[in-house]
Write a protein that holds these residues in place. Structure first.
Motif, PDB file in Angstrom:
ATOM      1  N   LYS A   6      -3.477 -10.346  -0.978  1.00  0.00           N
ATOM      2  CA  LYS A   6      -3.772  -9.419   0.106  1.00  0.00           C
ATOM      3  C   LYS A   6      -2.598  -8.480   0.333  1.00  0.00           C
ATOM      4  O   LYS A   6      -1.439  -8.894   0.329  1.00  0.00           O
ATOM      5  CB  LYS A   6      -4.062 -10.218   1.381  1.00  0.00           C
ATOM      6  N   GLN A   7      -2.883  -7.224   0.536  1.00  0.00           N
ATOM      7  CA  GLN A   7      -1.857  -6.231   0.836  1.00  0.00           C
ATOM      8  C   GLN A   7      -1.942  -5.860   2.321  1.00  0.00           C
ATOM      9  O   GLN A   7      -3.027  -5.802   2.895  1.00  0.00           O
ATOM     10  CB  GLN A   7      -2.064  -4.965  -0.008  1.00  0.00           C
ATOM     11  N   ILE A   8      -0.775  -5.650   2.918  1.00  0.00           N
ATOM     12  CA  ILE A   8      -0.727  -5.210   4.311  1.00  0.00           C
ATOM     13  C   ILE A   8       0.052  -3.910   4.387  1.00  0.00           C
ATOM     14  O   ILE A   8       0.829  -3.590   3.476  1.00  0.00           O
ATOM     15  CB  ILE A   8      -0.098  -6.277   5.237  1.00  0.00           C
ATOM     16  N   GLN A   9      -0.147  -3.165   5.458  1.00  0.00           N
ATOM     17  CA  GLN A   9       0.518  -1.874   5.621  1.00  0.00           C
ATOM     18  C   GLN A   9       1.663  -1.991   6.610  1.00  0.00           C
ATOM     19  O   GLN A   9       1.489  -2.492   7.719  1.00  0.00           O
ATOM     20  CB  GLN A   9      -0.472  -0.813   6.104  1.00  0.00           C
ATOM     21  N   THR A  11       4.442   0.168   8.701  1.00  0.00           N
ATOM     22  CA  THR A  11       4.790   1.489   9.210  1.00  0.00           C
ATOM     23  C   THR A  11       6.268   1.502   9.582  1.00  0.00           C
ATOM     24  O   THR A  11       6.733   0.644  10.348  1.00  0.00           O
ATOM     25  CB  THR A  11       3.937   1.853  10.439  1.00  0.00           C
ATOM     26  N   CYS A  17       4.687   5.009   5.612  1.00  0.00           N
ATOM     27  CA  CYS A  17       3.992   3.729   5.425  1.00  0.00           C
ATOM     28  C   CYS A  17       4.215   3.218   4.006  1.00  0.00           C
ATOM     29  O   CYS A  17       4.445   3.993   3.077  1.00  0.00           O
ATOM     30  CB  CYS A  17       2.492   3.887   5.675  1.00  0.00           C
ATOM     31  N   ARG A  18       4.160   1.913   3.851  1.00  0.00           N
ATOM     32  CA  ARG A  18       4.189   1.311   2.520  1.00  0.00           C
ATOM     33  C   ARG A  18       3.295   0.079   2.508  1.00  0.00           C
ATOM     34  O   ARG A  18       3.091  -0.553   3.555  1.00  0.00           O
ATOM     35  CB  ARG A  18       5.610   0.964   2.088  1.00  0.00           C
ATOM     36  N   ARG A  19       2.777  -0.255   1.345  1.00  0.00           N
ATOM     37  CA  ARG A  19       1.934  -1.432   1.172  1.00  0.00           C
ATOM     38  C   ARG A  19       2.780  -2.541   0.565  1.00  0.00           C
ATOM     39  O   ARG A  19       3.528  -2.330  -0.398  1.00  0.00           O
ATOM     40  CB  ARG A  19       0.754  -1.124   0.255  1.00  0.00           C
ATOM     41  N   VAL A  20       2.677  -3.730   1.142  1.00  0.00           N
ATOM     42  CA  VAL A  20       3.429  -4.888   0.650  1.00  0.00           C
ATOM     43  C   VAL A  20       2.512  -6.103   0.636  1.00  0.00           C
ATOM     44  O   VAL A  20       1.488  -6.119   1.336  1.00  0.00           O
ATOM     45  CB  VAL A  20       4.671  -5.182   1.531  1.00  0.00           C
ATOM     46  N   ASP A  60      -0.839  -6.137   9.181  1.00  0.00           N
ATOM     47  CA  ASP A  60      -0.244  -4.813   9.311  1.00  0.00           C
ATOM     48  C   ASP A  60       0.753  -4.815  10.468  1.00  0.00           C
ATOM     49  O   ASP A  60       0.504  -5.444  11.510  1.00  0.00           O
ATOM     50  CB  ASP A  60      -1.316  -3.760   9.584  1.00  0.00           C
TER      51      ASP A  60
END
Length: 248
Positions: A6-9, A11, A17-20, A60
């Motif tokens: 699963k990826q979360i955002q 801020t 923003c970046r996805r990790v 997120d």
């Protein structure tokens, strides 16, 4: 094929923003290419609340890096320093009991139950041990337990002042931080490890009543300060000497 994690955002300040991956730490989420994270970053604000860099992210979130240049960063840095000093006291004087140890303007202090005032020679021994603890770069590790379990834990360790604190709070869960064998009751957050404290100096000792009430036992307070560079500490000590000279 393996299912993607699963990826979360995340801020960042300024709106970037970046996805990790979910389950990474706040520090990992802030890291640059190759997983590098500036040592200037001491902690984070996670959705506006101060937190450790080791905090695991599952949803997120907004993240703001905290450095020594901010008031929050100074508090985190110096509160971590007071834990280092407290561990040093317990290792040099094992019979000392822990009371409280907050960060204050330009420094920190910690109160101990001890049979006599600490002497200048005692402070030298404690400071030397604190510097050794810093060199070992011990990680600050957070743990949580039910409040009643924490009360039993500190009773078994003979830390009656920690028990008193826990018996006067309504929180159902207590947070503790460890530095190796040293464990203290604390809300945190802290710097990632003792090696982040570059320059530490113990300044003086004094007496202080438990909870500021003269009907309570007299405790022994140790004042200190810390900075991320020796030059900054030296400048601060020179300023204190100048103030003392003017007062006389």
């Amino acid at each position: 094929m393996p299912r993607e994690s699963k990826q979360i955002q995340i801020t960042l300040p300024g709106g970037a923003c970046r996805r990790v991956p979910a389950g990474c730490t706040a520090g990992e989420a802030l890291s640059g290419p190759g997983g590098s994270l500036s040592r200037d970053i001491l902690a984070v604000k996670l959705n506006g609340v101060l937190a450790d860099l080791a905090t695991v992210l599952t949803e997120d979130a907004s993240l703001e890096p905290i450095t020594f240049e901010s008031p929050e960063g100074k508090d985190v840095y110096r509160h971590s320093s007071t834990h280092i000093m407290a561990q040093a006291v317990k290792e040099v004087f094992p019979s000392a009991q822990l009371a409280i140890g907050p960060a204050i303007e330009d420094g920190f202090y910690y109160d101990f139950a001890f049979e006599r005032p600490f002497t200048p020679e005692d402070l030298e021994k404690i400071e030397t041990r604190a510097h050794e603890i810093i060199k070992t770069d011990r990680p600050f590790k957070r743990m949580e337990m039910p409040r009643q379990d924490a009360i039993r834990f500190f009773k078994e360790r003979g830390e009656s002042y920690k028990v008193d604190i826990l018996e006067h709070v309504e929180d159902l869960t207590a947070s503790l931080y460890s530095l190796g064998e040293f464990i203290d009751l604390c809300r945190g957050p802290h710097v990632p490890s003792t090696g982040r404290v570059a320059a530490l100096k113990l300044l003086s000792g004094a007496g202080a009543y438990w909870r500021g009430d003269e009907r309570n036992p007299m405790l022994q307070r140790i004042y200190g300060t810390s900075f991320p560079a020796q030059a900054a500490l030296d400048a601060h000590l020179a300023k204190l000497e100048e103030i003392k000279r003017r007062d006389h």
